[in-house]
Design a protein around this motif. Structure first.
Motif, mmCIF file in Angstrom:
data_model
loop_
_atom_site.group_PDB
_atom_site.id
_atom_site.type_symbol
_atom_site.label_atom_id
_atom_site.label_comp_id
_atom_site.label_asym_id
_atom_site.label_seq_id
_atom_site.Cartn_x
_atom_site.Cartn_y
_atom_site.Cartn_z
ATOM 1 N N LEU A 1 0.813 -1.217 0.000
ATOM 2 C CA LEU A 1 0.000 0.000 0.000
ATOM 3 C C LEU A 1 0.851 1.274 0.000
ATOM 4 O O LEU A 1 0.530 2.232 -0.695
ATOM 5 N N SER B 1 -1.082 3.697 5.141
ATOM 6 C CA SER B 1 -1.652 2.358 5.238
ATOM 7 C C SER B 1 -2.275 2.201 6.611
ATOM 8 O O SER B 1 -1.586 2.343 7.636
ATOM 9 N N LYS C 1 -2.755 9.597 -0.225
ATOM 10 C CA LYS C 1 -3.505 8.373 -0.491
ATOM 11 C C LYS C 1 -3.577 7.576 0.811
ATOM 12 O O LYS C 1 -2.559 7.169 1.350
ATOM 13 N N GLU D 1 -5.418 4.282 2.737
ATOM 14 C CA GLU D 1 -6.147 3.045 2.435
ATOM 15 C C GLU D 1 -6.102 2.087 3.619
ATOM 16 O O GLU D 1 -5.040 1.812 4.167
#
Length: 341
Positions: A145, A246, A277, A279
């Motif tokens: 990730l 992550s 980003k 996730e």
């Protein structure tokens, strides 16, 4: 006739597990049928999700066996695929004996059981840690990730735990600069002096945001988040453009009373302005790669690139203590219940 002991839920509560919340009951097991085996628990994994699941009244009502994974010895067998004397990983729960094989129907997608691969000289208990689910979580949750690049700065929370300690070491293998966050100076010394982390921050001390800036003056590129809460919001506020996060867990919310979940500053502004980003994941995403990842971690262990530590609690009766040790941060490394100890 074999009599198994197992932990069942006796009382649901918010907050930290108390001994009276669970109890041990005995269960007589039937004779084995063709195709079955009898597994004797030797080591049981103690993980943060156990505390959360015990509180889930809908999925785990009073009287239900507490979920969990273990390393067990195949004590008797009428199944050639599971011969007597082999050690097995099993999603068997908090119990001393189990008749298998279990069906592959775990709601979270965990594999029901498998014979342990050859660990050479490493303890079988590693199959619950660096050579099992936590090690896979660290490896793929970080590499898959965050996709770290050499020279980048990585921050890891619960850095002295079973997952975080491996994440930080893998980041060093990949040429990154690593800042570990944990709750004691003793843990920090282990992270820096033994595991090779570049910096450590004790989150319990004041001025966390300033200390983070000092430890990562050029900003943060990758963040492996095990805790959530305000600490995570502060970390996101200091990330570089196009940083990657992550999300493995939210331990900061596991011990609180109902209605007192920790509040954190809004993070959307940081996500947008820095084009981050973020996730979340569950380790079972990589179930098809399970043994490939175990072998990669095993190779790094053999090469001396990974170091590993276990926090052993001896005796089946001490399951509540093991959970409390984990959730209060008394451990350094992976918490294991040694059933035979």
């Amino acid at each position: 006739m074999v009599v198994a002991k197992k932990y069942v839920i006796q009382k649901h509560r918010s907050g930290l597990l108390q001994p009276e919340d669970v109890k041990i009951v005995e269960e007589e097991l039937p004779e084995l049928k063709e195709g079955e085996f009898l597994a004797q628990a030797h080591f049981i994994s103690i993980d943060p999700y156990i505390q959360y699941l015990i509180h889930d009244e809908e999925k785990h009502p009073v009287g239900s066996t507490i979920p969990g994974t273990q390393i067990a010895l195949i004590y008797d067998s009428k199944n050639p695929k599971f011969p007597i004397g082999k050690y097995i990983y099993g999603n068997f729960g908090m119990r001393t004996y189990t008749i298998g094989p279990l069906k592959d129907d775990d709601p979270y997608g965990m594999p029901p059981q498998y014979i342990l691969p050859d660990f050479n000289s490493y303890p079988y208990s590693y199959g619950l840690g660096i050579l099992g689910m936590p090690g896979i979580t660290a490896n793929k949750g970080f590499l898959g990730l965050c996709k770290p690049q050499p020279g980048e700065t990585v921050v890891v929370t619960t850095a002295a735990g079973a997952v975080g300690s491996v994440v930080g070491q893998i980041a060093k293998i990949k040429g990154c600069r690593v800042v570990g966050i944990a709750g004691s100076d003793e843990k920090g010394k282990w992270l820096v002096d033994v595991l090779g982390f570049d910096k450590f921050i004790n989150y319990k001390r004041p001025d966390f945001a300033k200390k983070l800036k000092d430890a990562a003056p050029d900003g943060i590129d990758c963040y492996f988040d095990n805790v959530g809460g305000e600490i995570s919001s502060i970390i996101l506020s200091q990330m570089n453009k196009f940083g990657r996060i992550s999300v493995s867990g939210s331990i900061s919310a596991h011990n609180v009373e109902s209605g007192e979940e920790p509040k954190a500053s809004i993070v959307q502004r940081h996500l947008v302005l820095r084009q981050l980003k973020m996730e979340g994941f569950m380790v079972t995403r990589w179930r098809d790669e399970w043994f490939e990842i175990i072998n990669q971690n095993l190779q790094w262990l053999r090469e001396g690139k990974l170091k590993y530590k276990e926090h052993i609690v001896c005796g089946f009766d001490n399951f509540p203590k093991a959970v409390v040790d984990l959730m209060t941060g008394a451990n350094t490394g992976k918490v294991i219940l040694n059933v035979m100890g």
